[in-house]
Design a protein around this motif. Structure first.
Motif, PDB file in Angstrom:
ATOM      1  N   ILE A 211       0.833  -1.193   0.000  1.00 38.81           N
ATOM      2  CA  ILE A 211       0.000   0.000   0.000  1.00 38.81           C
ATOM      3  C   ILE A 211       0.873   1.250   0.000  1.00 38.81           C
ATOM      4  N   GLY A 212       0.663   2.098  -0.962  1.00 40.26           N
ATOM      5  CA  GLY A 212       1.338   3.395  -0.939  1.00 40.26           C
ATOM      6  C   GLY A 212       2.602   3.481  -1.771  1.00 40.26           C
ATOM      7  N   ALA A 213       2.962   2.406  -2.465  1.00 34.14           N
ATOM      8  CA  ALA A 213       4.140   2.479  -3.333  1.00 34.14           C
ATOM      9  C   ALA A 213       3.753   3.024  -4.700  1.00 34.14           C
ATOM     10  N   THR A 214       2.506   2.792  -5.073  1.00 31.28           N
ATOM     11  CA  THR A 214       1.992   3.333  -6.333  1.00 31.28           C
ATOM     12  C   THR A 214       0.771   4.195  -6.030  1.00 31.28           C
ATOM     13  N   LYS A 215       0.191   4.781  -7.084  1.00 30.59           N
ATOM     14  CA  LYS A 215      -0.798   5.823  -6.835  1.00 30.59           C
ATOM     15  C   LYS A 215      -2.242   5.329  -6.726  1.00 30.59           C
ATOM     16  N   GLU A 216      -2.449   4.033  -6.596  1.00 25.46           N
ATOM     17  CA  GLU A 216      -3.814   3.514  -6.546  1.00 25.46           C
ATOM     18  C   GLU A 216      -4.619   4.130  -5.407  1.00 25.46           C
ATOM     19  N   THR A 217      -5.926   4.297  -5.658  1.00 27.16           N
ATOM     20  CA  THR A 217      -6.816   4.785  -4.606  1.00 27.16           C
ATOM     21  C   THR A 217      -7.301   3.606  -3.771  1.00 27.16           C
ATOM     22  N   ASP A 218      -7.869   3.941  -2.598  1.00 26.47           N
ATOM     23  CA  ASP A 218      -8.435   2.896  -1.751  1.00 26.47           C
ATOM     24  C   ASP A 218      -9.555   2.164  -2.475  1.00 26.47           C
ATOM     25  N   LEU A 219     -10.282   2.888  -3.306  1.00 25.36           N
ATOM     26  CA  LEU A 219     -11.366   2.260  -4.074  1.00 25.36           C
ATOM     27  C   LEU A 219     -10.821   1.163  -4.983  1.00 25.36           C
ATOM     28  N   GLN A 220      -9.703   1.471  -5.664  1.00 28.01           N
ATOM     29  CA  GLN A 220      -9.087   0.458  -6.529  1.00 28.01           C
ATOM     30  C   GLN A 220      -8.607  -0.747  -5.720  1.00 28.01           C
ATOM     31  N   ILE A 221      -8.016  -0.444  -4.561  1.00 23.04           N
ATOM     32  CA  ILE A 221      -7.486  -1.522  -3.726  1.00 23.04           C
ATOM     33  C   ILE A 221      -8.609  -2.419  -3.206  1.00 23.04           C
ATOM     34  N   ASN A 276     -21.238  -7.805   5.832  1.00 20.48           N
ATOM     35  CA  ASN A 276     -22.088  -7.674   4.651  1.00 20.48           C
ATOM     36  C   ASN A 276     -22.051  -6.290   3.994  1.00 20.48           C
ATOM     37  N   PHE A 277     -20.949  -5.614   4.089  1.00 20.31           N
ATOM     38  CA  PHE A 277     -20.801  -4.363   3.349  1.00 20.31           C
ATOM     39  C   PHE A 277     -20.296  -4.664   1.945  1.00 20.31           C
ATOM     40  N   LYS A 278     -20.606  -3.768   1.009  1.00 20.87           N
ATOM     41  CA  LYS A 278     -20.018  -3.878  -0.318  1.00 20.87           C
ATOM     42  C   LYS A 278     -19.068  -2.702  -0.508  1.00 20.87           C
ATOM     43  N   VAL A 279     -18.112  -2.872  -1.410  1.00 19.88           N
ATOM     44  CA  VAL A 279     -17.157  -1.796  -1.638  1.00 19.88           C
ATOM     45  C   VAL A 279     -17.888  -0.511  -1.999  1.00 19.88           C
ATOM     46  N   THR A 280     -18.964  -0.659  -2.795  1.00 19.05           N
ATOM     47  CA  THR A 280     -19.686   0.536  -3.248  1.00 19.05           C
ATOM     48  C   THR A 280     -20.413   1.249  -2.103  1.00 19.05           C
ATOM     49  N   ASP A 281     -20.678   0.539  -0.987  1.00 23.50           N
ATOM     50  CA  ASP A 281     -21.248   1.212   0.185  1.00 23.50           C
ATOM     51  C   ASP A 281     -20.222   2.162   0.792  1.00 23.50           C
ATOM     52  N   LEU A 282     -18.986   1.720   0.783  1.00 25.67           N
ATOM     53  CA  LEU A 282     -17.949   2.429   1.535  1.00 25.67           C
ATOM     54  C   LEU A 282     -17.275   3.535   0.728  1.00 25.67           C
ATOM     55  N   LEU A 283     -17.055   3.278  -0.555  1.00 26.95           N
ATOM     56  CA  LEU A 283     -16.297   4.216  -1.376  1.00 26.95           C
ATOM     57  C   LEU A 283     -16.980   4.400  -2.726  1.00 26.95           C
ATOM     58  N   ASP A 284     -16.812   5.553  -3.330  1.00 30.79           N
ATOM     59  CA  ASP A 284     -17.258   5.727  -4.710  1.00 30.79           C
ATOM     60  C   ASP A 284     -16.308   6.663  -5.445  1.00 30.79           C
ATOM     61  N   VAL A 285     -16.590   6.914  -6.690  1.00 28.83           N
ATOM     62  CA  VAL A 285     -15.654   7.684  -7.508  1.00 28.83           C
ATOM     63  C   VAL A 285     -15.428   9.080  -6.927  1.00 28.83           C
ATOM     64  N   LYS A 286     -16.473   9.633  -6.303  1.00 32.44           N
ATOM     65  CA  LYS A 286     -16.315  10.964  -5.705  1.00 32.44           C
ATOM     66  C   LYS A 286     -15.455  10.923  -4.445  1.00 32.44           C
ATOM     67  N   ASN A 287     -15.624   9.863  -3.650  1.00 36.83           N
ATOM     68  CA  ASN A 287     -14.796   9.670  -2.449  1.00 36.83           C
ATOM     69  C   ASN A 287     -14.016   8.374  -2.575  1.00 36.83           C
ATOM     70  N   PHE A 290     -10.469   6.386   1.929  1.00 36.27           N
ATOM     71  CA  PHE A 290     -11.075   6.387   3.254  1.00 36.27           C
ATOM     72  C   PHE A 290     -10.698   7.641   4.020  1.00 36.27           C
ATOM     73  N   ASN A 291     -11.612   8.029   4.880  1.00 37.06           N
ATOM     74  CA  ASN A 291     -11.353   9.128   5.790  1.00 37.06           C
ATOM     75  C   ASN A 291     -10.322   8.643   6.812  1.00 37.06           C
ATOM     76  N   ILE A 292      -9.185   9.336   6.880  1.00 34.78           N
ATOM     77  CA  ILE A 292      -8.129   8.906   7.791  1.00 34.78           C
ATOM     78  C   ILE A 292      -8.568   9.097   9.248  1.00 34.78           C
ATOM     79  N   LEU A 293      -9.470  10.059   9.470  1.00 36.47           N
ATOM     80  CA  LEU A 293      -9.805  10.428  10.848  1.00 36.47           C
ATOM     81  C   LEU A 293     -10.929   9.606  11.466  1.00 36.47           C
TER      82      LEU A 293
END
Lengths: 402, 247
Positions: A211-221, A276-287, A290-293
């Motif tokens: 994590i963090g060696a390349t520019k991928e977003t959390d959504l991609q990960i 039972n969460f889906k990735v789309t519940d947590l993250l989307d293209v706009k966000n 993840f919120n670090i805080l």
């Protein structure tokens, strides 16, 4: 070279592998040495707070590959060593008898070619299992590019197999690990998935991403992870915050490994697998990150405040799981208890609910715990953030955000 | 008068006494082992009750395996009033039968759960943290000082794990020793068993190699003392080969 020097070099080269779990296998002790515990056992904790459960070493740190991020890359001028199979057996058995470890985690650099390396791994583990009758846990790395015949042999000897996908996207891999091909890794995963049984890789397979060696977003990960869980039934995906070891213009210059981000990814990973969460519940293209805080679950709840507060005594199991401060265990307890009695506020703490987190999101017997006036996003967000701040280690990664 | 009932420190005796008290509608102020020193206002009562071993099976069929195991774990804990907690738990279990463990709203149930979990967790930790030394004649020897009386539970684990070894585990707090002879283990008092503490020839070298591994495997860029301490509390360090030097 002395055994102690080899151990030092080959443990040092192996330490960046995050996995150290020893769970999922139920080997019985027969006439041989040891057994495995289905839940896994941690034997020690290293100075970085990570669990030590297995003797985590490389067979050799010689490697024909030149992956930019890796300590053992061909172009690094470091001391190289190689264990003999007997040496690995001696270490494993002696550590195991003294209850230092649950077993062995054997990985390796690529020496000569993938097949040759794989054969060395098999030879070592075969010796351990059949000459010394070792029944403890063995986790081995499958070498991408090795023949399926060898993959079959190795899988019959070990409890867990893993092949690291290293980077979440094809582009990242091309950039930093030009010798590796992601299709080789997915071939291994596919093969293990099809053949997995009580005899073949009983504890299933896992993988790891940097994590963090390349520019991928959390959504991609996270999308990649969800994909791996669905497609290959992986037991675990491990996330490893990038530790800058090598200097290279292709690598980011970080002062600290992104540990909080890594933590958020693990939290989200649990939400995918157990809540039972889906990735789309947590993250989307706009966000896309993840919120670090705030942890991902509380963050989700704050973005969906219209669904709260939820009544503990009536809402479904699935709804309970989505309440911050309630975990799988306490949700199950609530369900089984409320068949027998009405749950009151004072009962909740006894069931393992983290009230200081849950209190903003629940009704208990129709009652909201704090003043209803405070049921608004701003107030809850501020309080949740204040709590989290004490949990986040103070380092530069955090300070940058304020 | 405050009635304190005395039992001999054995789990089955305790269960028999509790059942007797409940059947005869007697309300104890407390139940204690025979080492208890009563105060001026307390009246100690010794009951001579037949020790019925079948009570274990009876409890399992009436309240379930989970309730039975939890009661035993509470008995092994260091909790001061554990006998009284078990008395109230038993009393309520007679009413709720198999469903007793669901009643988290009863204080005795939540206490039994809390305490038994504590004992279970410590046992699990000790399965990892216990460190054997190799003595002469291939005997493996370990010492520990757990908070709860978990020697029996820990021994059960090592009967399977180190099935084909001779091993000895000593609880330094309670001065008891568990001895395994490749067939079964027995727990005896410290003074009943003498063992030469002379280490085998290779022991120091293996400990040295283990310390090297331990020091090497931590990533220094990720150093996190608080996290390590949370998982591996200092109270266990005294007997853990790789960290005892750091104390």
């Amino acid at each position: 070279m002395e055994l102690q020097e080899k151990l030092k070099i080959l443990a040092d080269s192996a330490k960046y592998d995050a996995s150290c779990s020893s769970s999922g296998s139920n080997r019985k002790s027969g006439s041989g040495v040891g057994n495995t515990a289905i839940a896994g056992i941690c034997h020690s904790f290293a100075s970085d707070g990570r669990c030590i459960s297995l003797l985590k070493i490389l067979l050799t740190n010689c490697c024909i590959f030149d992956c930019k991020y890796c300590l053992n890359r061909k172009s690094n001028n470091i001391k190289r060593a190689i264990f003999t199979p007997e040496e690995i057996c001696t270490l494993t058995l002696n550590f195991y008898r003294r209850n230092y470890i649950e077993g062995l985690f054997l990985s390796s650099g690529i020496i000569k070619n993938p097949d040759y390396t794989m054969e060395l791994l098999i030879k070592t583990i075969f010796l351990l299992r059949n000459k010394y009758h070792f029944n403890g846990y063995i986790h081995a790395k499958a070498i991408p590019g090795a023949s399926p015949k060898l993959l079959k042999k190795l899988g019959l000897l070990v409890d867990r197999l893993s092949a690291n996908i290293e980077l979440p996207t094809e582009n990242g891999l091309k950039l930093l690990a030009p010798n590796k091909e992601s299709k080789n890794v997915s071939q291994i995963m596919e093969y293990v998935k099809i053949n997995q049984s009580k005899k073949y890789v009983p504890a299933g397979q896992s993988t790891q991403m940097i994590i963090g060696a390349t520019k991928e977003t959390d959504l991609q990960i996270m999308s990649k992870s969800a994909n791996l869980y669905n497609q290959y039934h992986l037991k675990r995906v491990f996330y490893s915050a990038y530790v800058p070891i090598n200097k290279d213009n292709l690598l980011p210059s970080l002062e600290h490994p992104p540990l909080i981000r890594e933590n958020r990814l693990y939290q989200a990973d649990w939400l995918l697998r157990y809540y039972n969460f889906k990735v789309t519940d947590l993250l989307d293209v706009k966000n896309p990150n993840f919120n670090i805080l705030i942890d991902p679950k509380a963050d989700w709840a704050l973005r969906h405040l219209e669904e709260f507060p939820k009544e503990i005594n009536t809402c479904s199991y699935n709804e309970l799981l989505k309440i911050p401060g309630i975990g799988v265990k306490s949700a199950r307890r609530i369900i089984s208890s409320r068949r027998n009695f009405t749950i009151h506020l004072e009962d909740l703490k006894r069931m393992g609910v983290v009230l200081k987190r849950a209190k903003y999101f629940i009704l208990c017997n129709g009652k909201y715990i704090t003043n209803k006036e405070f049921f608004n996003k701003k107030f809850i967000e501020r309080n949740v953030m204040l709590e989290e701040r004490s949990l986040i280690p103070t380092n530069k990664e955090q300070l940058r955000l304020f | 008068m405050n009635n304190i009932y005395i039992y001999d420190g054995d789990f089955i005796s305790l269960l028999n006494i509790i059942l007797y008290l409940l059947k005869n509608n007697l309300h104890p102020e407390n139940i204690k082992t025979d080492v208890y020193h009563p105060s001026l206002f307390e009246n100690t009562i010794y009951l001579s009750i037949l020790k019925n071993e079948k009570i274990i099976d009876q409890i399992i069929s009436a309240f379930g395996q989970y309730a039975m195991r939890s009661m035993y774990y509470v008995f092994l804990s260091k909790e001061e009033n554990k006998e009284l907690i078990l008395y109230y738990f038993f009393q309520n279990a007679l009413k709720r039968r198999h469903k007793i463990m669901y009643y988290h709203n009863l204080k005795c149930v939540s206490e039994v759960l809390r305490i038994s979990n504590y004992v279970r967790h410590e046992t699990h930790k000790m399965k990892g943290f216990l460190r054997f030394k190799e003595l002469e004649k291939n005997i493996l020897y370990a010492e520990m000082e757990p908070t709860n009386n978990i020697l029996f539970l820990v021994s059960c684990h090592f009967v399977n794990r180190l099935k084909n070894e001779f091993w000895v585990i000593k609880d330094n707090k309670r001065k008891i020793i568990s001895i395994y002879d490749k067939k079964q283990f027995v727990i005896v008092k410290e003074e009943e068993f003498k063992l030469s503490q002379k280490e085998s020839k290779g022991e120091q070298n293996i400990e040295f190699l283990w310390r090297i591994f331990y020091k090497t495997i931590g990533i220094k860029e990720r150093r996190n003392e608080r996290c390590r301490m949370n998982f591996m509390p200092k109270k266990y360090w005294k007997y853990i080969t790789e960290v005892k030097e750091e104390l």
